[in-house]
Design a protein around this motif. Structure first.
Motif, PDB file in Angstrom:
ATOM      1  N   UNK A  32       0.807  -1.215   0.000  1.00 22.25           N
ATOM      2  CA  UNK A  32       0.000   0.000   0.000  1.00 22.25           C
ATOM      3  C   UNK A  32       0.845   1.272   0.000  1.00 22.25           C
ATOM      4  N   UNK A  33       2.080   1.172  -0.448  1.00 25.09           N
ATOM      5  CA  UNK A  33       2.960   2.350  -0.499  1.00 25.09           C
ATOM      6  C   UNK A  33       2.318   3.418  -1.392  1.00 25.09           C
ATOM      7  N   UNK A  34       2.386   4.653  -0.952  1.00 23.57           N
ATOM      8  CA  UNK A  34       1.765   5.764  -1.680  1.00 23.57           C
ATOM      9  C   UNK A  34       2.396   5.978  -3.050  1.00 23.57           C
ATOM     10  N   UNK A  35       3.642   5.581  -3.189  1.00 23.84           N
ATOM     11  CA  UNK A  35       4.393   5.796  -4.428  1.00 23.84           C
ATOM     12  C   UNK A  35       5.174   4.511  -4.701  1.00 23.84           C
ATOM     13  N   UNK A  36       5.121   4.020  -5.927  1.00 22.83           N
ATOM     14  CA  UNK A  36       5.847   2.775  -6.217  1.00 22.83           C
ATOM     15  C   UNK A  36       7.315   2.802  -5.800  1.00 22.83           C
ATOM     16  N   UNK A  37       7.969   3.961  -5.915  1.00 20.07           N
ATOM     17  CA  UNK A  37       9.370   4.056  -5.509  1.00 20.07           C
ATOM     18  C   UNK A  37       9.521   3.893  -3.992  1.00 20.07           C
TER      19      UNK A  37
END
Length: 188
Positions: A32-37
Motif C-alpha cells: 500500500x505504499x503511496x508511491x511505487x518508488x
C-alpha cells in the motif's frame, strides 16, 4: 532493520508470533505504499526479516518439534516445503521491477502464502511445543532464535531449509548477503 520494532518477548514462540504480526504489517506497508518508488526500503526490510525469521525457525524450532513429537517429522516436512516455495517466490520477486504490477501481483501471492504458513505454525507446531516444553526451555529457545537471526542470511536461499544446511551454509550465505546489502546501500 525492521525487527528492532518488535517488542521482544523472551520466550521463543511469543517472539516468533510477534514477528508474524510484524511481517503481516510489513507486507501491507509495501503493498500500500503511496508511491511505487517508496516500496523499495520497506520491501528490503521485509525480505531481510523473512529471511532471518525462517532461518531461525529452521535452526531452532523445527528441529525441536522433530525431537519432541512422533508426528513432528510430518508437521515439519510440510512447513519446510512451504518455506521452500516462499523462498523461491521471494527470490523471483527480488528480480522484478518494484514499480510494476507484476511485482504487486507476485508479492500478494507471497503474502498469502507466508500468512498461511504462519497460521500453520501457530496452529500445528507452536501450541504443541508450548504444551510440552517448560517456560525456562522456551526462554532458552528464544535466546537461540535471536542468536540465529543475528547471524542469518538476509536474503532467501531456496534449498537451504534444514538445520544442518543452515549451519553448514548459513554463515557463508550470511556474509555474502550482508556484504551485498552494504554495497547496495552504499551505491544506492
Amino acid at each position: 532493520m525492521a525487527e528492532m520494532i518488535v517488542q521482544t518477548p523472551e520466550e521463543a514462540i511469543d517472539f516468533l508470533k510477534a514477528q508474524h504480526d510484524l511481517i503481516e504489517d510489513m507486507f501491507d506497508e509495501v503493498l500500500h505504499a503511496y508511491d511505487p518508488q517508496a516500496r523499495e526500503k520497506p520491501f528490503i526490510e521485509l525480505r531481510q526479516l523473512l529471511a532471518v525469521h525462517e532461518t531461525a525457525e529452521e535452526m531452532v524450532v523445527h528441529p525441536r518439534m522433530r525431537r519432541e513429537f512422533d508426528e513432528g517429522d510430518a508437521v515439519v516436512d510440510v512447513l519446510l516445503a512451504e518455506e521452500h516455495e516462499a523462498k523461491e517466490l521471494l527470490s523471483k520477486i527480488e528480480g522484478l521491477d518494484i514499480t510494476s504490477q507484476e511485482f504487486i501481483d507476485e508479492l500478494t501471492k507471497l503474502r498469502d502464502a507466508v500468512l498461511a504458513h504462519a497460521e500453520h505454525e501457530e496452529t500445528e507446531e507452536f501450541p504443541k511445543l508450548q504444551g510440552k516444553v517448560d517456560d525456562d526451555d522456551l526462554r532458552r529457545m528464544g535466546a537461540a532464535v535471536r542468536a540465529a537471526e543475528a547471524i542469518a542470511p538476509t536474503r532467501p536461499h531456496p534449498g537451504v531449509e534444514s538445520a544442518k544446511m543452515n549451519f553448514a551454509l548459513g554463515p557463508f550465505a550470511s556474509m555474502l548477503d550482508r556484504a551485498r546489502d552494504l554495497i547496495k546501500q552504499a551505491v544506492g
